[in-house]
Design an enzyme around this catalytic site. Structure first.
Site, PDB file in Angstrom:
ATOM      1  N   SER A  67       0.851  -1.194   0.000  1.00 35.58           N
ATOM      2  CA  SER A  67       0.000   0.000   0.000  1.00 35.58           C
ATOM      3  C   SER A  67       0.882   1.238   0.000  1.00 35.58           C
ATOM      4  CB  SER A  67      -0.895   0.019   1.232  1.00 35.58           C
ATOM      5  OG  SER A  67      -1.420   1.328   1.395  1.00 35.58           O
ATOM      6  N   HIS A 104      -1.348  -1.292  -4.278  1.00 29.92           N
ATOM      7  CA  HIS A 104      -2.594  -0.952  -3.590  1.00 29.92           C
ATOM      8  C   HIS A 104      -2.638   0.550  -3.315  1.00 29.92           C
ATOM      9  CE1 HIS A 104      -6.045  -2.092  -1.005  1.00 29.92           C
ATOM     10  NE2 HIS A 104      -5.608  -1.175  -0.157  1.00 29.92           N
ATOM     11  N   ASP A 132      -4.836   3.600  -1.686  1.00 28.15           N
ATOM     12  CA  ASP A 132      -5.890   3.876  -0.702  1.00 28.15           C
ATOM     13  C   ASP A 132      -6.472   5.270  -0.885  1.00 28.15           C
ATOM     14  OD1 ASP A 132      -6.081   1.515   1.011  1.00 28.15           O
ATOM     15  OD2 ASP A 132      -3.975   1.929   1.471  1.00 28.15           O
ATOM     16  N   MET A 166      -9.110   7.990   0.308  1.00 30.95           N
ATOM     17  CA  MET A 166      -9.916   8.335   1.494  1.00 30.95           C
ATOM     18  C   MET A 166     -10.491   9.733   1.338  1.00 30.95           C
ATOM     19  SD  MET A 166      -7.458   6.919   4.504  1.00 30.95           S
ATOM     20  CE  MET A 166      -6.545   5.364   4.332  1.00 30.95           C
ATOM     21  N   HIS A 181      -8.497   1.087  -3.726  1.00 32.15           N
ATOM     22  CA  HIS A 181      -9.384   0.835  -2.584  1.00 32.15           C
ATOM     23  C   HIS A 181     -10.066   2.137  -2.206  1.00 32.15           C
ATOM     24  CE1 HIS A 181      -9.536  -0.428   1.977  1.00 32.15           C
ATOM     25  NE2 HIS A 181     -10.732  -0.297   1.456  1.00 32.15           N
ATOM     26  N   MET A 236     -12.219   4.328  -0.012  1.00 36.28           N
ATOM     27  CA  MET A 236     -12.839   4.508   1.305  1.00 36.28           C
ATOM     28  C   MET A 236     -13.556   5.847   1.232  1.00 36.28           C
ATOM     29  SD  MET A 236      -9.626   2.976   3.403  1.00 36.28           S
ATOM     30  CE  MET A 236      -8.613   3.118   1.928  1.00 36.28           C
ATOM     31  N   MET A 253     -11.211  -6.395   5.717  1.00 36.52           N
ATOM     32  CA  MET A 253     -10.428  -5.440   6.521  1.00 36.52           C
ATOM     33  C   MET A 253     -10.066  -6.075   7.858  1.00 36.52           C
ATOM     34  SD  MET A 253     -10.248  -2.842   4.483  1.00 36.52           S
ATOM     35  CE  MET A 253      -9.230  -1.906   5.619  1.00 36.52           C
ATOM     36  N   ASP A 282      -6.554  -6.717   4.234  1.00 39.54           N
ATOM     37  CA  ASP A 282      -6.001  -5.359   4.325  1.00 39.54           C
ATOM     38  C   ASP A 282      -5.940  -4.915   5.775  1.00 39.54           C
ATOM     39  OD1 ASP A 282      -5.135  -2.803   3.846  1.00 39.54           O
ATOM     40  OD2 ASP A 282      -6.872  -2.198   2.648  1.00 39.54           O
ATOM     41  N   GLY A 283      -4.698  -4.731   6.262  1.00 38.33           N
ATOM     42  CA  GLY A 283      -4.494  -4.167   7.595  1.00 38.33           C
ATOM     43  C   GLY A 283      -3.617  -5.030   8.485  1.00 38.33           C
ATOM     44  N   GLY A 306       1.166  -2.121   4.084  1.00 36.20           N
ATOM     45  CA  GLY A 306       1.731  -0.778   4.008  1.00 36.20           C
ATOM     46  C   GLY A 306       2.989  -0.707   4.843  1.00 36.20           C
TER      47      GLY A 306
HETATM   48  C1  DX5 Z   1      -6.222   1.210   5.857  1.00 37.96           C
HETATM   49  C2  DX5 Z   1      -5.811   0.978   4.429  1.00 37.96           C
HETATM   50  C3  DX5 Z   1      -4.709   0.012   4.286  1.00 37.96           C
HETATM   51  C4  DX5 Z   1      -3.429   0.462   4.929  1.00 37.96           C
HETATM   52  C5  DX5 Z   1      -2.765  -0.741   5.488  1.00 37.96           C
HETATM   53  O1  DX5 Z   1      -7.303   2.059   5.900  1.00 37.96           O
HETATM   54  O2  DX5 Z   1      -6.903   0.503   3.672  1.00 37.96           O
HETATM   55  O3  DX5 Z   1      -4.499  -0.371   2.940  1.00 37.96           O
HETATM   56  O4  DX5 Z   1      -2.528   1.103   4.046  1.00 37.96           O
HETATM   57  O5  DX5 Z   1      -1.674  -0.339   6.229  1.00 37.96           O
HETATM   58  P1  DX5 Z   1      -0.898  -1.353   7.172  1.00 37.96           P
HETATM   59  O6  DX5 Z   1      -0.398  -2.467   6.304  1.00 37.96           O
HETATM   60  O7  DX5 Z   1       0.218  -0.498   7.705  1.00 37.96           O
HETATM   61  O8  DX5 Z   1      -1.848  -1.831   8.228  1.00 37.96           O
HETATM   62 ZN    ZN Z   2      -6.461  -0.407   1.657  1.00 37.90          ZN
END
Ligand code: DX5
Ligand code: ZN
Length: 228
Positions: free
Chosen positions: A12, A37, A39, A41, A70, A72, A141, A176-177, A198
């Site tokens: 990510s 990936h 993200d 937001m 992704h 959000m 998630m 993811d996470g 990430g």
């Molecule tokens: C969270 C994101 C993830 C995030 C994961 O809202 O959707 O993709 O980047 O980060 P890590 O791997 O650090 O938990």
């Molecule tokens: Zn994500």
């Protein structure tokens, strides 16, 4: 994109250097990333704000693998064409983002992308049971979305249920996470094949020391494969 259930690592870029996305994307791909990936937001569906279609279009020029976007955000449907134009290969919307996830999945496919649906930790997997025939990726998630670097929330039972619901359908299970060499194997054993990471990929490295990204990617991949 051909379908298979081999282990795939999707770094990510939320954890990358925001002033250097082009070189960061090149670095993770050179170091073994299978998907990239991205993200998105909106400061409304989640309490954080990242980037929109123009930035994603700029990332596209550097992505040679699969650009996995992704969302959000809420609402989703009004932005689907913009992310198609930006070059997303996979476009994932949250099941919690609106009342018409079936329509959203149809619209994503109609726009020429693979359709993804993301499921928050508090949402039962049954919420997406009836859209599996029009879905290419289910993203489970294992943190509450909004930020990188959060602590993994165990969703093993949910992933096992999902794997059974999918049956023979060509649907990826993405996690993811909080993915790292300790948590990824739990999810692989439960049936997941795509691992977003990430902090787990970017920690300790930089565009000038990309071999660290390579070591982190390889460690997550090896741990997940060993659990199969
Ligand atoms: C969270 C994101 C993830 C995030 C994961 O809202 O959707 O993709 O980047 O980060 P890590 O791997 O650090 O938990
Ligand atoms: Zn994500």
């Amino acid at each position: 994109m051909t379908f298979d259930r081999s282990i795939k690592i999707a770094p990510s870029i939320l954890s990358a250097d925001f002033a250097d996305f082009g070189r960061e994307i090149q670095a993770i791909e050179a170091q073994g990333a299978d998907w990239v990936h991205v993200d998105v937001m909106d400061g409304h569906f989640v309490p954080n704000l990242t980037f929109g279609p123009p930035a994603v279009a700029a990332f596209r020029k550097h992505v040679k693998t699969v650009m996995d976007v992704h969302l959000m955000i809420s609402p989703v449907d009004t932005y689907i064409d913009a992310y198609a134009a930006a070059g997303a290969d996979v476009l994932t919307a949250h099941v919690e983002a609106g009342p018409h996830i079936h329509r959203t999945m149809q619209a994503i496919r109609a726009a020429g992308m693979k359709s993804g649906v993301a499921v928050n930790p508090g949402t039962p997997i049954e919420a997406i049971e009836h859209i599996l025939d029009i879905t290419d990726v289910v993203c489970i998630m294992t943190v509450n979305p909004g930020f990188g670097g959060q602590k993994y929330i165990d969703m093993t039972a949910k992933v096992r249920k999902l794997r059974a619901l999918i049956g023979d359908r060509p649907v990826h299970i993405e996690i993811d996470g909080g993915m790292d060499p300790v948590t990824a194997p739990l999810m692989a054993a439960a049936g997941a094949d795509v691992f977003v990471a990430g902090s787990g990929v970017f920690k300790g490295g930089s565009v000038n020391t990309p071999e660290v990204y390579g070591k982190n990617i390889a460690a997550i991949r090896a741990a997940a494969q060993a659990a199969l």
